[in-house]
Design an enzyme around this catalytic site. Structure first.
Site, PDB file in Angstrom:
ATOM      1  N   GLY A   1     -15.969  33.464  -5.093  1.00 14.62           N
ATOM      2  CA  GLY A   1     -16.354  32.938  -3.787  1.00 14.62           C
ATOM      3  C   GLY A   1     -15.352  33.345  -2.721  1.00 14.62           C
ATOM      4  N   PHE A   2     -14.072  32.966  -2.945  1.00 14.55           N
ATOM      5  CA  PHE A   2     -12.950  33.393  -2.091  1.00 14.55           C
ATOM      6  C   PHE A   2     -13.072  32.913  -0.657  1.00 14.55           C
ATOM      7  CE2 PHE A   2     -13.882  36.977  -5.133  1.00 14.55           C
ATOM      8  CZ  PHE A   2     -13.011  36.527  -6.102  1.00 14.55           C
TER       9      PHE A   2
ATOM     10  N   PRO B   1      -1.892  25.284 -17.864  1.00  9.17           N
ATOM     11  CA  PRO B   1      -1.019  26.440 -17.615  1.00  9.17           C
ATOM     12  C   PRO B   1      -1.719  27.788 -17.807  1.00  9.17           C
ATOM     13  CG  PRO B   1      -0.170  25.060 -19.416  1.00  9.17           C
ATOM     14  CD  PRO B   1      -1.392  24.372 -18.889  1.00  9.17           C
TER      15      PRO B   1
ATOM     16  N   GLU C   1      -4.520  30.009  -4.019  1.00 11.99           N
ATOM     17  CA  GLU C   1      -4.326  31.007  -2.961  1.00 11.99           C
ATOM     18  C   GLU C   1      -2.901  31.521  -2.830  1.00 11.99           C
ATOM     19  OE1 GLU C   1      -7.298  30.018   0.428  1.00 11.99           O
ATOM     20  OE2 GLU C   1      -6.947  28.138  -0.617  1.00 11.99           O
TER      21      GLU C   1
END
Ligand code: MOS
Length: 759
Positions: A245-246, A640, A713
């Site tokens: 999607g970003f 993680p 991000e």
């Protein structure tokens, strides 16, 4: 607890475990259905024709030819487009732009929809769209940052928290014994998720069902409901899986609205899927920027001023601000700070948020400028950053909710082997004659939260169902959110059934701003906590329970038991508590969000430090990133494995930003000439090697109840500058634009190769 935002949450055995993706098998076996995999009975295929000029108008479309093509059922143009109930210029939600839906014949950017063709097959619709053979009256395209300077303006509301500047700028400049004044440019980038934008739309009277990839399901319902004049609850959005999607899939696009309109007009289901080329147009992009940075240091190498002006592109018909200059205002303790933003109107689609909006472009310029400043001051770039470490938020003086950036610097430098790096460039050459350079960059990303709700249902067999309309766009939400849910009831991961990706579920909020795990996770944990609370009320009030009279403050849920923390012999099974109360199951609800007053008490950011090694061929000027080490502090890490994957993905995107990605316009037509994966370069495996991620431990009692900061991000942020700086260190050449390509180094690379350079 007066200045604590929320009580710290207790976690069980799932948080912190590297669980593998719960949706992995469904995806690799093809069972997972993406929006365009849906083929309801009676489906029509929609294909949109898009403008091949950037500015002007469509003067002719050969509708007759398109309509005559076998299998074509309808051709929709501005002349016969059915009415929309909502105003496409309006912005019904926080993630909306003016939507281009064939309002008129005007062309505002190349790639804009100019007609929609419906057909019984994809092939028929595609050929119909081609047969339209549009003719245009074209005006000169303005696609470069200097092409329409007269329109440049200062958008409101995009300065620093608390004002446009902090401290005395003039004094800051005057106090500097060394200064720089440099400009950096970043190229336009297009999101290009692997799954292109799509929709399958079905109407049933005034109810609308959409299979559509969305980063914000409930906001999508509101937006589409607005456009079609129906209440949001009449819109069902199904978005179980996204192929990326970003940022672009948070926003409704014109072609999707047109396909929904076509479905209503024809009373048949309609499917539309963007082609790869069409991803370079109506679905947003990271706009190009030009950034001027003026910085100065005193005789202790302390920054006296950071003055950052950002110029960014927007469209001629809407405003989107790439707030790049703000990136320079949170990391370093300069006595005086200023950030300004200007926009220039170009004949391009409206830009939008793209993974690390603001910070990715802004820090690319800032971190290179910091390297130039360190060079001017004659000190090591890491030492320079430590000398200017911000102990409180620059300008406002707010305390950080937590900040382990110093540890990121230390652990990253140690792993990379930064010590002993020569200060001057052109000092390292490997045995193959390749010029070697080391550079670094720091990273900051804010920690926003959205509002979310969730529901938990404990079942008699001890398993639980958790529900929220959360979004897995590839980042792993199905897994990390389920881990949080399991811990809220003390269950194992396989005892949790997790439903998400459907708008009928409690509103899971927006998958954006790196805040989804904290937001949706907070709601899920609260929902489980609500079940525990109710179980506790039943048990402690019931004389037949071993927990009778125990009070509900020290009860914990573990392995299907509710037990007293101080005396674990006092405990009772969930099933017995329910059975005695005559209940077969129990439902709890939870919410998460952040009160504005809490956000005012602390500056909340993730931080990181990225170290890069590049090797540059002195003859060919080809650049290879041979090592990247990123150390990040992002609060509590739920998974993680997925975190490493997110941070690696970010660092690979940073590599792409630094060396590969750029949309290039033909200035004559205004078209993007590389609108496909042949010409629009993104890194492949061969471009990335030696990638290492370190997550630095950080306890944050303030950021939210879960202590999660988000990792989606920040990996992009420090990486771009680190690579640019490493290229300078290898070659002695400062390239002040991204991406940095062979041609940028060819001209001025000094002949450092002992074999004799052909340059
Ligand atoms: Mo992101 S650009 O917040 O999806």
């Amino acid at each position: 607890m007066s200045d604590t935002l929320s009580p710290q949450i207790r976690f069980g055995s799932n948080a912190g475990q590297p669980a593998t993706r719960r949706d992995g098998i469904a995806k690799v076996t093809g069972v997972a259905t993406f929006a365009a995999d849906n083929n309801p009975e009676g489906l029509l295929y929609a294909v949109y024709a898009h403008a091949k000029i950037a500015r002007g108008r469509v003067s002719h479309l050969d509708r007759a030819a398109a309509e005559a093509h076998p299998g074509v059922t309808h051709v929709i143009t501005p002349q016969n487009r059915p009415e929309l109930q909502g105003d496409p210029s309006a912005k019904p939600t926080m993630f909306s732009f003016r939507t281009e839906v064939l309002q008129d014949n005007t062309v505002r950017y190349a790639g804009q929809p100019i007609a929609l063709v419906l057909g019984e097959t994809l092939e028929a619709a595609t050929e119909g769209a081609r047969l339209l053979a549009p003719q245009y009256v074209a005006d000169p395209a303005r696609v470069g940052l200097d092409d329409n300077a007269a329109t440049s303006f200062e958008p409101s509301g995009f300065g620093l928290p608390g004002g446009e500047s902090h401290g005395d700028l003039e004094a800051g400049h005057a106090a500097a014994i060394r200064s720089i004044d440099v400009s950096y440019e970043t190229a336009a980038q297009y999101h290009n998720a692997m799954e292109t934008h799509a929709v399958v739309a079905q109407w049933d009277e005034d109810r609308l069902t959409l299979d559509i990839p969305s980063q914000a399901l409930n906001l999508s319902c509101a937006a589409y409901g607005y456009f079609f004049g129906i209440p949001p609850q009449n819109v069902t959005v199904r978005s179980p899986y996204l192929g990326g999607g970003f940022g672009s899939k948070a926003i409704p696009t014109g072609p999707q609205v047109l396909a929904i309109l076509a479905a209503r007009m024809t009373q048949r289901p309609v499917k539309l899927m963007f082609t790869r080329q069409q991803m370079f147009g109506p679905a947003g992009h990271r706009g190009a920027t030009r950034q001027r940075l003026r910085m100065g240091v005193d005789d202790t190498a302390a920054l006296t001023v950071i003055d950052h002006d950002g110029l960014a592109e927007t469209s001629t018909f809407d405003d989107f601000v790439e707030p790049a200059a703000n990136a320079s205002q949170g990391l370093y303790a300069a006595s005086a700070l200023r950030a300004s933003h200007r926009l220039v109107r170009l004949d391009v689609g409206t830009p939008g948020p793209m993974r690390a909006p603001g910070e990715a472009s802004g820090s690319a310029a800032l971190e290179c400028a910091m390297d130039e400043m360190a060079e001017a001051a004659g000190i090591d770039p890491l030492e320079f950053r430590l000398r200017n470490y911000a102990e409180t938020q620059p300008g406002t003086g707010l305390p950080f909710s937590s900040k382990a950036l110093r540890e990121c610097y230390a652990q990253g430098a140690e792993r990379f082997g930064w010590e002993g790096r020569p200060l001057a460039p052109l000092q390292m050459q490997d045995s193959d004659g390749l010029l070697t350079g080391w550079g670094m960059g720091a990273a900051l990303f804010p920690c926003p939260m959205f509002a979310a709700e969730a529901r938990a249902t404990l079942r008699p067999d001890g398993t639980a169902l958790f529900e929220t309309s959360a979004v897995d766009m590839g980042q792993g939400a199905w897994t990390s959110l389920a881990q949080i849910a399991a811990d809220s009831l003390g269950l194992t991961l396989d005892q949790v059934e997790f439903h998400a990706g459907h708008s009928s579920l409690p509103d899971g909020g927006v998958a954006g701003g790196s805040g989804h795990t904290a937001t949706a996770g907070g709601a899920l944990h609260a929902a489980g906590g609500d079940v525990v609370r109710q179980l506790g009320e039943l048990a402690t009030a019931d004389p037949a329970s071993p927990l009778y009279g125990a009070g509900n403050t020290s009860l914990v849920a573990r392995d299907g038991w509710l037990l007293m923390e101080e005396d674990e012999s006092r405990r009772e099974r969930f099933a017995d508590i329910l059975a005695r109360a005559g209940q077969t199951e129990m439902t709890g609800t939870g919410r998460a969000g952040r009160a504005p007053e809490d956000a005012m008490r602390h500056a909340m950011n993730s931080h990181g430090a990225v170290f890069a090694e590049v090797k540059v061929d002195p003859d060919l000027c080809q650049v290879r990133v041979t090592r990247l080490v990123g150390a990040f502090a992002a609060g509590r890490i739920i998974n993680p494995r997925l975190t490493e994957s997110q941070l690696m993905g970010g660092m690979i995107w940073g590599t792409s930003f630094a060396l590969h990605e750029a949309a290039r316009h033909d200035p004559r037509s205004g078209r993007i000439v590389n609108a496909d994966f042949a010409g629009y370069h993104v890194p492949v495996n061969a471009d990335v090697s030696g990638l290492e991620v370190i997550t630095v431990h950080e306890d944050d009692p303030y950021v939210n109840a879960l202590g999660i900061k988000g990792v989606g991000e920040i990996g992009v942020v420090g990486t771009v500058g680190a690579i640019g700086n490493a290229i300078w260190h290898a070659t002695g050449k400062r390239v002040r634009h991204f991406p940095i390509r062979i041609a940028d180094l060819l001209i001025a690379l000094p002949p450092a190769d002992p074999r004799g350079s052909g340059l």
